[in-house]
Design a protein around this motif. Sequence first.
Motif, PDB file in Angstrom:
ATOM      1  N   SER A  92       0.800  -0.932  -0.001  1.00 50.20           N
ATOM      2  CA  SER A  92       0.088  -0.057   0.141  1.00 50.20           C
ATOM      3  C   SER A  92       0.920   1.159  -0.031  1.00 50.20           C
ATOM      4  CB  SER A  92      -0.954   0.029   1.176  1.00 50.20           C
ATOM      5  OG  SER A  92      -1.744  -1.291   1.225  1.00 50.20           O
ATOM      6  N   LEU A  93       1.803   1.112  -0.895  1.00 56.64           N
ATOM      7  CA  LEU A  93       2.942   2.182  -0.917  1.00 56.64           C
ATOM      8  C   LEU A  93       2.031   3.621  -1.420  1.00 56.64           C
ATOM      9  CD1 LEU A  93       5.989   0.442  -2.392  1.00 56.64           C
ATOM     10  CD2 LEU A  93       5.717   1.784  -0.413  1.00 56.64           C
ATOM     11  N   LYS A  94       2.534   4.684  -0.861  1.00 59.21           N
ATOM     12  CA  LYS A  94       2.304   6.136  -0.864  1.00 59.21           C
ATOM     13  C   LYS A  94       3.435   6.847  -1.388  1.00 59.21           C
ATOM     14  CE  LYS A  94      -0.868   5.738   3.271  1.00 59.21           C
ATOM     15  NZ  LYS A  94      -1.175   6.597   4.382  1.00 59.21           N
ATOM     16  N   PRO A  95       3.297   7.984  -2.323  1.00 62.77           N
ATOM     17  CA  PRO A  95       3.893   8.687  -2.833  1.00 62.77           C
ATOM     18  C   PRO A  95       5.086   9.442  -1.954  1.00 62.77           C
ATOM     19  CG  PRO A  95       1.958   9.337  -3.625  1.00 62.77           C
ATOM     20  CD  PRO A  95       1.508   8.245  -2.953  1.00 62.77           C
ATOM     21  N   GLU A  96       4.420   9.730  -0.554  1.00 63.56           N
ATOM     22  CA  GLU A  96       5.221  10.177   0.661  1.00 63.56           C
ATOM     23  C   GLU A  96       6.280   9.031   0.924  1.00 63.56           C
ATOM     24  OE1 GLU A  96       1.908  10.315   0.263  1.00 63.56           O
ATOM     25  OE2 GLU A  96       0.714  10.150   2.354  1.00 63.56           O
ATOM     26  N   ASP A  97       6.171   7.872   0.598  1.00 64.08           N
ATOM     27  CA  ASP A  97       7.172   6.802   1.083  1.00 64.08           C
ATOM     28  C   ASP A  97       8.431   6.867   0.282  1.00 64.08           C
ATOM     29  OD1 ASP A  97       4.272   4.679   1.723  1.00 64.08           O
ATOM     30  OD2 ASP A  97       5.438   5.590   3.043  1.00 64.08           O
ATOM     31  N   THR A  98       8.337   7.584  -0.896  1.00 62.97           N
ATOM     32  CA  THR A  98       9.609   7.599  -1.783  1.00 62.97           C
ATOM     33  C   THR A  98      10.775   8.362  -1.044  1.00 62.97           C
ATOM     34  OG1 THR A  98       8.110   8.346  -3.559  1.00 62.97           O
ATOM     35  CG2 THR A  98      10.537   9.158  -3.691  1.00 62.97           C
ATOM     36  N   ALA A  99      11.877   7.564  -0.771  1.00 59.96           N
ATOM     37  CA  ALA A  99      13.021   8.013  -0.072  1.00 59.96           C
ATOM     38  C   ALA A  99      14.064   6.792  -0.353  1.00 59.96           C
ATOM     39  CB  ALA A  99      12.694   7.813   1.299  1.00 59.96           C
ATOM     40  N   MET A 100      15.171   7.222   0.156  1.00 64.46           N
ATOM     41  CA  MET A 100      16.264   6.234   0.144  1.00 64.46           C
ATOM     42  C   MET A 100      16.068   5.381   1.568  1.00 64.46           C
ATOM     43  SD  MET A 100      18.890   5.012  -1.676  1.00 64.46           S
ATOM     44  CE  MET A 100      19.850   6.635  -2.454  1.00 64.46           C
ATOM     45  N   TYR A 101      16.219   4.186   1.364  1.00 61.90           N
ATOM     46  CA  TYR A 101      16.009   3.254   2.475  1.00 61.90           C
ATOM     47  C   TYR A 101      17.198   2.588   2.933  1.00 61.90           C
ATOM     48  CZ  TYR A 101      10.776   3.849   2.277  1.00 61.90           C
ATOM     49  OH  TYR A 101       9.605   4.438   2.256  1.00 61.90           O
ATOM     50  N   TYR A 102      17.701   2.694   3.856  1.00 56.64           N
ATOM     51  CA  TYR A 102      18.830   2.243   4.424  1.00 56.64           C
ATOM     52  C   TYR A 102      18.715   1.069   5.607  1.00 56.64           C
ATOM     53  CZ  TYR A 102      20.786   6.608   2.841  1.00 56.64           C
ATOM     54  OH  TYR A 102      21.226   7.763   2.052  1.00 56.64           O
ATOM     55  N   CYS A 103      19.533   0.211   5.547  1.00 53.64           N
ATOM     56  CA  CYS A 103      19.502  -0.991   6.482  1.00 53.64           C
ATOM     57  C   CYS A 103      20.389  -0.773   7.571  1.00 53.64           C
ATOM     58  CB  CYS A 103      19.882  -2.382   5.642  1.00 53.64           C
ATOM     59  SG  CYS A 103      19.976  -3.580   6.676  1.00 53.64           S
TER      60      CYS A 103
END
Length: 121
Positions: free
Chosen positions: A85-96
Amino acid sequence: HVQLVESGGGSVQAGGSLRLSCAASAYIDSTYCMAWLRQVTGKDREGVAGITLGDGTTQYADFVKGRFTISRDNAKATAYLQMDSLKPEDTAMYYCAAHGVPEWPPQLFTYKGQGTQATVS
């Protein structure tokens, strides 16, 4: 020294899903915690989800509860982040990230990866 390598980012339409993976270069003890953070350009990095490798206890940021799921495969020294259920505001660089003590939020974790980009349009 543990190196973390993320994969699985990409572009998806709103409402879609992505699954991120984080592979550790070496064995990580079950006392460790692994987590996902994200960062949008110009904003601070924020914790998304965390999991204790030993008992699987999880933590989630309020803005992803019910949509994202963190899991781990200890035998593969890998953590996953299922993002639905991704949203445009989830746009980001994701880090572990990984740390020897379960803590939340994860911004000060010892080990961090280089990141993988997720774009939601």
